[in-house]
Design a protein around this motif. Structure first.
Motif, short mmCIF file in Angstrom:
data_model
loop_
_atom_site.label_atom_id
_atom_site.label_comp_id
_atom_site.label_asym_id
_atom_site.label_seq_id
_atom_site.Cartn_x
_atom_site.Cartn_y
_atom_site.Cartn_z
N THR A 166 32.02 -0.24 32.27
CA THR A 166 31.77 -1.61 31.62
C THR A 166 31.07 -2.43 32.80
O THR A 166 30.47 -3.50 32.24
N SER A 226 40.68 -3.21 33.79
CA SER A 226 40.56 -1.60 33.97
C SER A 226 41.24 -1.33 35.41
O SER A 226 41.73 -0.56 35.52
N ILE A 263 36.42 3.79 33.26
CA ILE A 263 36.13 2.29 32.22
C ILE A 263 35.67 1.45 33.12
O ILE A 263 34.93 0.81 32.71
N MET A 264 36.30 1.33 34.24
CA MET A 264 35.72 0.32 35.25
C MET A 264 34.02 0.42 35.62
O MET A 264 33.27 -0.43 35.45
N ALA A 322 40.87 4.88 34.18
CA ALA A 322 40.80 3.49 34.62
C ALA A 322 39.41 3.34 35.39
O ALA A 322 38.60 2.22 35.08
N LEU A 366 43.60 -4.12 26.31
CA LEU A 366 43.98 -4.04 27.56
C LEU A 366 44.87 -5.06 28.21
O LEU A 366 45.86 -4.80 28.95
N LEU A 396 36.72 -6.56 31.52
CA LEU A 396 36.97 -5.44 31.21
C LEU A 396 37.11 -4.80 32.43
O LEU A 396 37.98 -3.91 32.88
N THR A 397 36.12 -4.94 33.42
CA THR A 397 36.23 -4.03 34.63
C THR A 397 37.30 -4.42 35.46
O THR A 397 38.06 -3.55 35.87
#
Length: 335
Positions: free
Chosen positions: A46, A14, A42-43, A39, A202, A10-11
């Protein structure tokens, strides 16, 4: 414990999403800023989740529990910057980001109370998911700061954003219940499942953003009908001057022309590459420009006379159409 640190995927996604946002030249600057910050947030979030649950680094908990309050506001403000409410973006930013800052300060200052914290975060996710859905239900014409070619894509992204908030709310609730009942025994599996779902969302958003529209162009007959209806609308607005009414809506204009809302909206979209809000505001800007040239009325009074509901909306639309502020336009015309 998570055997594979799925949150790290996810990182990475993002980061890709943030890069796509920053390289989209058609995104207005304010929207680009808010979505790029989202973004980045979220990076970080996560990455912290991966460190805490995959590698048992408990020291990141202090930061990890503060960041969720900012996700909803940044996402909503990013889409508000694309909408017909963009003129109100500054006070809205102060309100929404100020509320996130207050909640962050409260949580940072007080001893951690898991139930209260989970409830506050869950409420934030729910509120902003509903706000996004409300904006989405306004239809394509709400995204008046975008070119027509990008409206459909950003509406799909808006739904995905609301879905992301809803999914996160559900998973956070399940994790909170697991901590309450099982002392967090199933958190690893829940996080893995949530990560897979978020990765799928994503990844889908990334694929959609890279695809070019493949919808066929309208036929010659359809183009002719669209142009004819749009020209009727233009002639009617010029003759009736209905555009000076700040309460003019798509439905009202369509009824005056004897057609459906959808028929008029699609005709304007296809024949002028504008949504209805931009179409009507074009008449208002032209009227305001005439008043700026021919009268000495105050700029605010000119915007009101031309049909703009607020001064901020007048300045935003006038600058979008002419590339100048009303004051600069008047000065240039007189010199």
């Amino acid at each position: 414990m998570i055997s594979v640190p799925l949150p790290l995927f996810l990182t990475g996604l993002s980061a890709i999403f943030g890069a796509l946002v920053l390289t989209r030249a058609w995104l207005p600057g304010a929207a680009k800023t808010f979505l790029a910050l989202l973004a980045a947030l979220i990076m970080v979030e996560t990455l912290l989740v991966a460190l805490r649950f995959a590698y048992e680094v408990e020291g990141v908990l202090v930061i990890q529990r503060l960041l969720p309050f900012w996700i909803g506001p940044l996402l909503y403000l990013g889409y508000m910057a694309l909408s017909d409410r963009a003129a109100r973006l500054q006070p809205a930013s102060l309100l929404h980001l100020g509320a996130a800052a207050v909640l962050t300060a409260i949580v940072a200052a007080l001893p951690p109370i898991r139930v209260a914290l989970d409830a506050m975060i869950g409420a934030s996710y729910a509120i902003y998911a509903l706000l996004l859905l409300r904006l989405w239900r306004g239809g394509p014409d709400r995204l008046s700061q975008l070119g027509l070619a990008h409206v459909g894509f950003m509406r799909r992204m808006m739904l995905m954003g609301a879905g992301l908030l809803g999914l996160t709310l559900v998973m956070d609730t399940l994790i909170a219940l697991d901590f309450a009942r099982n002392d967090g025994a199933n958190v690893g599996r829940l996080l893995s499942f949530a990560s897979l779902l978020l990765i799928a969302m994503l990844a889908a958003a990334t694929v959609i953003s890279l695809r070019r529209s493949t919808s066929p162009p309208p036929s010659g007959a359809a183009r002719s009908e669209d142009a004819a209806l749009t020209e009727r609308a233009e002639a009617y607005l010029e003759e009736s001057r209905l555009f000076v009414d700040p309460q003019l809506s798509l439905t009202r204009l369509a009824r005056r022309l004897g057609v459906t809302d959808r028929a008029l909206s699609e005709a304007i979209n296809r024949s002028r590459d504008k949504n209805v809000s931009q179409f009507i505001n074009g008449f208002r800007v032209a009227e305001a420009a005439r008043l700026l040239r021919e009268t000495g009325d105050a700029v605010g009074a000119v915007g009101e006379a031309a049909g703009f509901l607020t001064r901020s909306n007048f300045y935003t639309e006038f600058n979008r159409v002419t590339g100048q502020s009303p004051g600069a336009y008047r000065k240039a015309q007189r010199t």
